[in-house]
Design an enzyme around this catalytic site. Structure first.
Site, PDB file in Angstrom:
ATOM      1  N   LYS A   1       0.821  -1.224   0.000  1.00 31.22           N
ATOM      2  CA  LYS A   1       0.000   0.000   0.000  1.00 31.22           C
ATOM      3  C   LYS A   1       0.847   1.262   0.000  1.00 31.22           C
ATOM      4  CE  LYS A   1      -4.365  -1.834   1.566  1.00 31.22           C
ATOM      5  NZ  LYS A   1      -5.345  -1.996   2.635  1.00 31.22           N
TER       6      LYS A   1
ATOM      7  N   ARG B   1      -3.436 -10.009   5.269  1.00 28.37           N
ATOM      8  CA  ARG B   1      -3.833 -10.042   3.851  1.00 28.37           C
ATOM      9  C   ARG B   1      -2.664  -9.555   3.005  1.00 28.37           C
ATOM     10  NH1 ARG B   1      -6.237  -6.657   0.142  1.00 28.37           N
ATOM     11  NH2 ARG B   1      -7.842  -7.617  -1.166  1.00 28.37           N
TER      12      ARG B   1
HETATM   13  C1  9MG Z   1     -10.218  -5.477  -0.371  1.00 25.48           C
HETATM   14  N1  9MG Z   1      -9.208  -4.894   0.504  1.00 25.48           N
HETATM   15  C2  9MG Z   1      -8.212  -4.060   0.131  1.00 25.48           C
HETATM   16  N2  9MG Z   1      -7.494  -3.701   1.199  1.00 25.48           N
HETATM   17  C3  9MG Z   1      -8.048  -4.332   2.262  1.00 25.48           C
HETATM   18  C4  9MG Z   1      -7.772  -4.356   3.634  1.00 25.48           C
HETATM   19  O1  9MG Z   1      -6.792  -3.640   4.159  1.00 25.48           O
HETATM   20  N3  9MG Z   1      -8.545  -5.108   4.432  1.00 25.48           N
HETATM   21  C5  9MG Z   1      -9.575  -5.818   3.927  1.00 25.48           C
HETATM   22  N4  9MG Z   1     -10.331  -6.545   4.773  1.00 25.48           N
HETATM   23  N5  9MG Z   1      -9.898  -5.829   2.617  1.00 25.48           N
HETATM   24  C6  9MG Z   1      -9.141  -5.094   1.814  1.00 25.48           C
END
Ligand code: 9MG
Length: 275
Positions: free
Chosen positions: A220, A254
């Site tokens: 990010k 994630r």
């Molecule tokens: C779809 N998506 C993109 N960034 C995300 C994040 O930080 N958390 C979650 N739950 N979904 C995300």
């Protein structure tokens, strides 16, 4: 706190959630997995790299992203979910904010619903209330189109905690048991660089809500902007933030770079034994 079966069985060690974007303009993979066969090949690779969960998204939520129609999102996500469930035993999360996509995803075997809008769109609470699927409630200030313009909080931790308390209450009132909920502070979703790093450093502050925390920092801007790195140069930053999040109570991470994150988590877990 007892969680539902999925969560209690699977959150004993941090879970790596691999990101599979199936949007033409996906965030950092340039849409290169936008075709069906490529997506399935990518899933096989993600499993072999050690992913515990695959998160499939058919709507781009990157800053500035435009909306996608329900028809297009269903066409991107559901056939792929069905194929993955037929071919592999991996757990699948569906990243969507649309009630109909949630409903179809649950019918076709989704293990988690991941909603960056925390079930605030019409019909979503009812769909989840009629199922037993865990759901991730993410915090976002504003909407993807404009969320990074001027994010403002009285206190970023307190404000997000209040948001969680409110959404947990709304879910429970709608018939979604608390133990099915996963919370996510939403790194990069309406937060300045400073706010993102404060959240990362103080992630344990959400511990008293007694629910699993999902953290998504992979590739990010909070990494790119701090380090002056392009999207394809953010691996070290992504791993570092994943490790910090895990140390501060995140139980689902994630990520795009599964193999590297799994390695880093193994090292962290080895040291944790001696603390
Ligand atoms: C779809 N998506 C993109 N960034 C995300 C994040 O930080 N958390 C979650 N739950 N979904 C995300």
């Amino acid at each position: 706190m007892t969680h539902n079966k999925f969560l209690s069985e699977n959150l004993k060690k941090p879970q790596v959630m691999g990101i599979l974007n199936v949007t033409p303009d996906s965030f950092s993979d340039g849409g290169k997995f936008a075709t069906f066969d490529k997506a399935l090949t990518q899933v096989a690779q993600m499993i072999s790299d050690g992913a515990d969960i695959i998160d499939i998204g058919g709507e781009s939520t990157r800053p500035g992203a435009v909306d996608v129609s329900e028809k297009d999102e269903l066409a991107r996500v559901i056939p792929l979910l069905k194929a993955i469930k037929k071919k592999f035993t991996i757990r699948v999360s569906i990243d969507t904010s649309k009630a109909e996509v949630m409903s179809q995803a649950i019918i076709h075997g989704a293990d988690i619903i991941n909603d960056v809008r925390a079930l605030q769109n019409d019909g979503c609470l009812a769909v989840l209330a009629n199922s037993n699927v865990p759901v991730c409630l993410m915090h976002m200030q504003g909407l993807p189109r404009s969320m990074q313009e001027n994010p403002q909080y009285d206190d970023v931790i307190d404000d997000i905690k209040q948001f969680f308390i409110e959404r947990i209450k709304v879910c429970e009132q709608a018939g979604i048991k608390r133990e099915r909920l996963i919370l996510d502070p939403g790194f990069g979703f309406g937060k300045t660089l400073e706010q993102n790093y404060q959240l990362l450093a103080q992630l344990s502050q959400f511990k008293d809500l007694g629910l699993p925390i999902l953290s998504g920092t992979s590739r990010k801007s909070m990494i790119g902007n701090l380090l002056a790195r392009n999207v394809d140069e953010r691996l070290a930053g992504s791993i570092t933030t994943a490790i910090i999040a895990t140390q501060h109570n995140a139980s689902i991470i994630r990520v795009h770079d599964i193999k590297e994150t799994v390695d880093a988590l193994k090292i962290l877990s080895m040291t944790a034994k001696y603390q």
